[in-house]
Design a protein around this motif. Structure first.
Motif, PDB file in Angstrom:
ATOM      1  N   SER A  45     -21.086 -61.866 -17.795  1.00  0.00           N
ATOM      2  CA  SER A  45     -19.670 -61.486 -17.840  1.00  0.00           C
ATOM      3  C   SER A  45     -19.169 -61.019 -16.482  1.00  0.00           C
ATOM      4  O   SER A  45     -18.082 -61.414 -16.038  1.00  0.00           O
ATOM      5  N   ALA A  46     -19.955 -60.187 -15.799  1.00  0.00           N
ATOM      6  CA  ALA A  46     -19.530 -59.682 -14.501  1.00  0.00           C
ATOM      7  C   ALA A  46     -19.450 -60.804 -13.465  1.00  0.00           C
ATOM      8  O   ALA A  46     -18.549 -60.814 -12.611  1.00  0.00           O
ATOM      9  N   SER A  47     -20.368 -61.757 -13.531  1.00  0.00           N
ATOM     10  CA  SER A  47     -20.351 -62.885 -12.589  1.00  0.00           C
ATOM     11  C   SER A  47     -19.088 -63.721 -12.765  1.00  0.00           C
ATOM     12  O   SER A  47     -18.439 -64.107 -11.785  1.00  0.00           O
ATOM     13  N   ILE A  48     -18.736 -63.995 -14.021  1.00  0.00           N
ATOM     14  CA  ILE A  48     -17.493 -64.735 -14.284  1.00  0.00           C
ATOM     15  C   ILE A  48     -16.292 -63.907 -13.834  1.00  0.00           C
ATOM     16  O   ILE A  48     -15.305 -64.443 -13.299  1.00  0.00           O
ATOM     17  N   GLY A  49     -16.356 -62.594 -14.015  1.00  0.00           N
ATOM     18  CA  GLY A  49     -15.274 -61.723 -13.573  1.00  0.00           C
ATOM     19  C   GLY A  49     -15.022 -61.827 -12.074  1.00  0.00           C
ATOM     20  O   GLY A  49     -13.874 -61.806 -11.617  1.00  0.00           O
ATOM     21  N   ILE A  50     -16.098 -61.948 -11.283  1.00  0.00           N
ATOM     22  CA  ILE A  50     -15.953 -62.100  -9.829  1.00  0.00           C
ATOM     23  C   ILE A  50     -15.231 -63.403  -9.502  1.00  0.00           C
ATOM     24  O   ILE A  50     -14.306 -63.436  -8.685  1.00  0.00           O
ATOM     25  N   LEU A  51     -15.627 -64.501 -10.163  1.00  0.00           N
ATOM     26  CA  LEU A  51     -14.968 -65.794  -9.934  1.00  0.00           C
ATOM     27  C   LEU A  51     -13.489 -65.737 -10.309  1.00  0.00           C
ATOM     28  O   LEU A  51     -12.626 -66.251  -9.589  1.00  0.00           O
ATOM     29  N   LEU A  52     -13.181 -65.110 -11.437  1.00  0.00           N
ATOM     30  CA  LEU A  52     -11.788 -65.017 -11.873  1.00  0.00           C
ATOM     31  C   LEU A  52     -10.958 -64.162 -10.919  1.00  0.00           C
ATOM     32  O   LEU A  52      -9.783 -64.444 -10.672  1.00  0.00           O
TER      33      LEU A  52
END
Length: 418
Positions: free
Chosen positions: A396-403
């Motif tokens: 979740s945090a990794s996707i948050g960085i991309l977003l």
């Protein structure tokens, strides 16, 4: 004569208010069904039926995958003589078939439960996809442009108030009643709401439909792709929904199956999300009356990114406050996104071509949102043997960085006013 002339506008206003009341009232039983049969309760029911993370991801992706059918419906609407009848028929199939999935454990052997659920759910949401084009077209004609943003904000606030209450009630039911019987109670409540919802569909008005001015079918289909501002927005949001879909639809799966949080806490988090969404609808509705949809999207997307980034807080902070803030920002962001994008597709598009614009937008963004949960389900299965933190908050945090990168680096260029 003078008295008649004075009263005439009031009759028109009264009729318009009656139509708006019907649109609002119809949404209340609909939101109860969506809250009790969707979200964490859908995840819980699938786990009860024996579903895996991949199957949960597949089911979460189905409502967006079938949106491609909206393109066919946009063509068919050019030949429809009665949009209201199409709304009632499509809505009836969706509501009744979705509610009927509650009968699966009583009718089929256990090895058939998940395949039958997927089949019934797919047909139900295929009906919902084509009905959405009709509903959006009708609502676009029913709600006056001058009050559209503010009205939608008030309507959605009322709906999600009802939804938040039922989410909490649903969690209490599943915590206090054995799982199988608890789901039976939820489905019985939704069966009553489905009947009421269908009845209220029957009260919708049927205003004249302005058909496309483009006689050639290919030209009509291509018109959204030739609108460059619309096309850029659509492609960007498709990418956004793909990335977001990898983790957000599986938040409930992580809480229920990985973190082993009980239904009561999950329902509390969902209720908090719903309350945040409810409060934000009025706020976004008022802002949408002052600012363009593209401008407001620049404010909404960072909140959705933050709801994914905040999962990293579980590495150092207590679980409850972290997940509360995750769901608060998810609620504010989701409420803003849903309202602003809906207003964008019915207000920033040509009226005569609106069904095709809505259909193409829904199909493309829906396909992207379909691929996201599928990939997410596979990723969660792949990392199951790795350290637990990767499943719990790493993805979740990794996707948050991309977003976050997309929201601040790319979105301002995409949404700038042409």
């Amino acid at each position: 004569m003078a008295m008649l002339q004075l009263r005439h506008p009031r009759k028109k206003l009264s009729a318009n208010r009656k139509h708006l009341l019907v649109v609002t009232s119809e949404g209340i039983p609909a939101i109860v069904i969506y809250q009790l049969l969707g979200g964490p309760f859908l995840t819980g029911y699938l786990l009860y039926l024996g579903g895996s993370s991949q199957q949960v991801g597949l089911v979460m992706a189905i409502p967006t995958a079938v949106n491609v059918l909206q393109i066919a419906m946009a063509f068919l609407m050019q030949k429809l003589k009665n949009r209201h009848l199409a709304l009632v028929l499509g809505g009836t199939v969706h509501r009744l078939l979705w509610v009927a999935t509650g009968l699966i454990p009583f009718v089929f052997p256990c090895e058939w439960w998940i395949p039958v659920f997927i089949a019934m759910y797919s047909i139900a949401f295929a009906a919902n996809a084509v009905t959405t084009v009709v509903w959006s077209s009708l609502v676009g004609d029913i709600i006056p442009l001058k009050i559209r943003g503010r009205y939608l904000g008030i309507r959605n606030t009322i709906l999600w108030a009802a939804g938040s209450i039922m989410t909490f009630v649903g969690g209490l039911i599943l915590e206090s009643v054995p799982e199988g019987r608890g789901f039976a109670v939820l489905y019985l409540i939704c069966a009553v709401c489905a009947v009421l919802n269908i009845f209220l569909y029957g009260l919708y008005p049927n205003p004249p439909f302005e058909k496309s001015k483009l006689q050639n079918g290919w030209t009509m289909f291509a018109s959204p792709f030739r609108d460059r501002p619309f096309l850029k927005t659509m492609l960007f949001l498709s990418l956004w929904l793909f990335l977001q879909g990898i983790v957000v639809p599986l938040f409930s799966y992580v809480m229920l199956d990985v973190m082993k949080i009980g239904y009561r806490w999950v329902s509390v988090f969902t209720m908090v999300q719903t309350l945040a969404m409810m409060a934000s609808y009025y706020f976004w509705g008022n802002l949408n009356a002052k600012y363009s949809s593209r401008t407001l999207l620049l404010w909404v997307l960072p909140m959705l990114a933050l709801s994914c980034l905040l999962w990293a807080g579980l590495a150092v902070l207590p679980m409850i406050p972290v997940l509360l803030f995750v769901h608060i920002f998810l609620g504010i962001g989701t409420g803003g996104y849903n309202q602003i994008v809906f207003n964008f597709t019915i207000s920033d598009t040509p009226k005569s071509e609106r069904p095709m614009y809505i259909a193409v937008f829904s199909a493309l963004t829906g396909f992207a949102a379909f691929l996201g949960p599928l990939l997410g389900g596979m990723l969660y299965k792949t990392v199951a043997s790795m350290p637990a933190w990767i499943q719990i908050y790493g993805l979740s945090a990794s996707i948050g960085i991309l977003l976050t990168v997309l929201a601040f680096a790319m979105a301002p260029k995409i949404f700038k006013q042409s």
